[in-house]
Design a protein around this motif. Sequence first.
Motif, short mmCIF file in Angstrom:
data_model
loop_
_atom_site.label_atom_id
_atom_site.label_comp_id
_atom_site.label_asym_id
_atom_site.label_seq_id
_atom_site.Cartn_x
_atom_site.Cartn_y
_atom_site.Cartn_z
N LEU A 101 40.40 10.40 10.90
CA LEU A 101 39.53 9.38 10.34
C LEU A 101 40.11 8.02 10.67
CD1 LEU A 101 37.00 9.37 8.47
CD2 LEU A 101 38.58 8.99 6.58
N ILE A 102 39.26 7.09 11.14
CA ILE A 102 39.72 5.74 11.44
C ILE A 102 38.89 4.71 10.69
CG2 ILE A 102 40.55 6.35 13.75
CD1 ILE A 102 38.04 4.71 14.80
N HIS A 107 33.44 -6.33 16.20
CA HIS A 107 33.28 -7.73 16.58
C HIS A 107 32.01 -8.33 15.98
CE1 HIS A 107 36.66 -8.26 19.25
NE2 HIS A 107 36.35 -7.15 19.91
N GLU A 108 30.94 -7.54 15.90
CA GLU A 108 29.67 -8.04 15.36
C GLU A 108 29.75 -8.25 13.85
OE1 GLU A 108 27.37 -3.82 14.53
OE2 GLU A 108 27.23 -4.71 16.52
N GLY A 109 30.86 -7.88 13.27
CA GLY A 109 31.03 -7.96 11.82
C GLY A 109 30.84 -6.58 11.22
N GLY A 110 31.39 -6.40 10.09
CA GLY A 110 31.27 -5.11 9.42
C GLY A 110 32.44 -4.21 9.71
N GLU A 111 32.48 -3.16 8.93
CA GLU A 111 33.57 -2.19 9.01
C GLU A 111 32.96 -0.81 9.15
OE1 GLU A 111 37.22 -2.72 6.41
OE2 GLU A 111 36.12 -1.12 5.37
N LEU A 112 33.63 0.03 9.90
CA LEU A 112 33.16 1.39 10.13
C LEU A 112 34.28 2.36 9.83
CD1 LEU A 112 30.98 3.31 11.32
CD2 LEU A 112 31.98 2.85 13.56
N VAL A 113 34.03 3.32 8.96
CA VAL A 113 34.98 4.40 8.69
C VAL A 113 34.35 5.67 9.20
CG1 VAL A 113 36.23 5.70 6.92
CG2 VAL A 113 35.92 3.22 6.67
N ALA A 114 35.02 6.33 10.16
CA ALA A 114 34.44 7.51 10.80
C ALA A 114 35.54 8.35 11.42
CB ALA A 114 33.42 7.09 11.86
N ARG A 115 35.20 9.58 11.74
CA ARG A 115 36.13 10.51 12.37
C ARG A 115 35.89 10.51 13.89
NH1 ARG A 115 39.13 13.44 9.76
NH2 ARG A 115 37.80 13.48 7.92
N PHE A 143 34.59 0.50 23.34
CA PHE A 143 35.82 -0.22 23.00
C PHE A 143 35.56 -1.72 22.85
CE2 PHE A 143 37.84 3.56 25.05
CZ PHE A 143 38.44 4.04 23.90
N ASP A 144 34.59 -2.24 23.61
CA ASP A 144 34.25 -3.67 23.53
C ASP A 144 33.73 -4.07 22.15
OD1 ASP A 144 34.94 -3.85 26.17
OD2 ASP A 144 32.89 -3.83 26.93
N GLU A 145 33.18 -3.13 21.41
CA GLU A 145 32.63 -3.43 20.08
C GLU A 145 33.72 -3.48 19.00
OE1 GLU A 145 28.86 -1.25 19.03
OE2 GLU A 145 29.41 -0.15 20.86
N ILE A 146 34.90 -2.95 19.28
CA ILE A 146 35.96 -2.81 18.28
C ILE A 146 36.90 -4.01 18.31
CG2 ILE A 146 37.89 -1.40 17.48
CD1 ILE A 146 36.48 1.01 18.82
N ALA A 147 36.99 -4.73 17.20
CA ALA A 147 37.93 -5.85 17.08
C ALA A 147 39.33 -5.31 16.79
CB ALA A 147 37.49 -6.81 15.98
N LYS A 148 39.42 -4.37 15.86
CA LYS A 148 40.70 -3.70 15.55
C LYS A 148 40.40 -2.40 14.84
CE LYS A 148 41.61 -6.34 11.33
NZ LYS A 148 42.57 -7.17 10.63
N ALA A 149 41.35 -1.47 14.98
CA ALA A 149 41.17 -0.16 14.35
C ALA A 149 42.53 0.44 14.02
CB ALA A 149 40.39 0.77 15.29
N ARG A 150 42.52 1.31 13.03
CA ARG A 150 43.73 2.06 12.68
C ARG A 150 43.32 3.37 12.00
NH1 ARG A 150 47.87 -0.78 10.66
NH2 ARG A 150 47.04 -2.75 11.32
#
Length: 177
Positions: A101-102, A107-115, A143-150
């Motif tokens: 799960l990440i 970049h467009e704003g918002g947060e996504l939690v998904a596997r 990958f271009d849509e992701i500002a940061k992930a962990r």
Amino acid sequence: MSTTQSERLRGLLEPLIAARDLDLEEIEVTPAGKRRVLRIVVDSDEGVQLDECAALSREASQALDDSDVMGGAPYTLEVTSPGADRPLTELRHYRRAVGRLIKAQLHEGGELVARITAVDDSGLDLEVPGVKGRKPTARRVSFDEIAKARVELEFNRKSDKRDAQHDEKIDENKEEA
């Protein structure tokens, strides 16, 4: 740390690390009182065992002692693996996180939690958990849509068929190697 010192450290240590089939994730020199701390962060697809860190630490220590790259000031050497909460910044990080799960800031704003269900050179296939009894949905993110992930830590995750299949693939890859 100066660029020159960083490049010299990388040049000295990368061959030792690569010889152990590990990836050099980070080299960091930080002041710690009258000393400095040289932290070497390594990783691999299979993870890094404590014994491997200890052996690499001995090799790196000898190579550093034989060179002048750290200068004459005292320092402490640490060889470690990345923490569970480290940022996902490289393609290999995402590949190693398949099935996990990440949390991603977009970049467009918002947060996504998904596997993560799959990774290729252009992005991720994700399974977004359903809300209030709804079924999970599939989503593709480049990958271009992701500002940061962990990776999000999961303490009570229930194992499912996909996990078993993922584990079987890992076992098959180990047998092929």
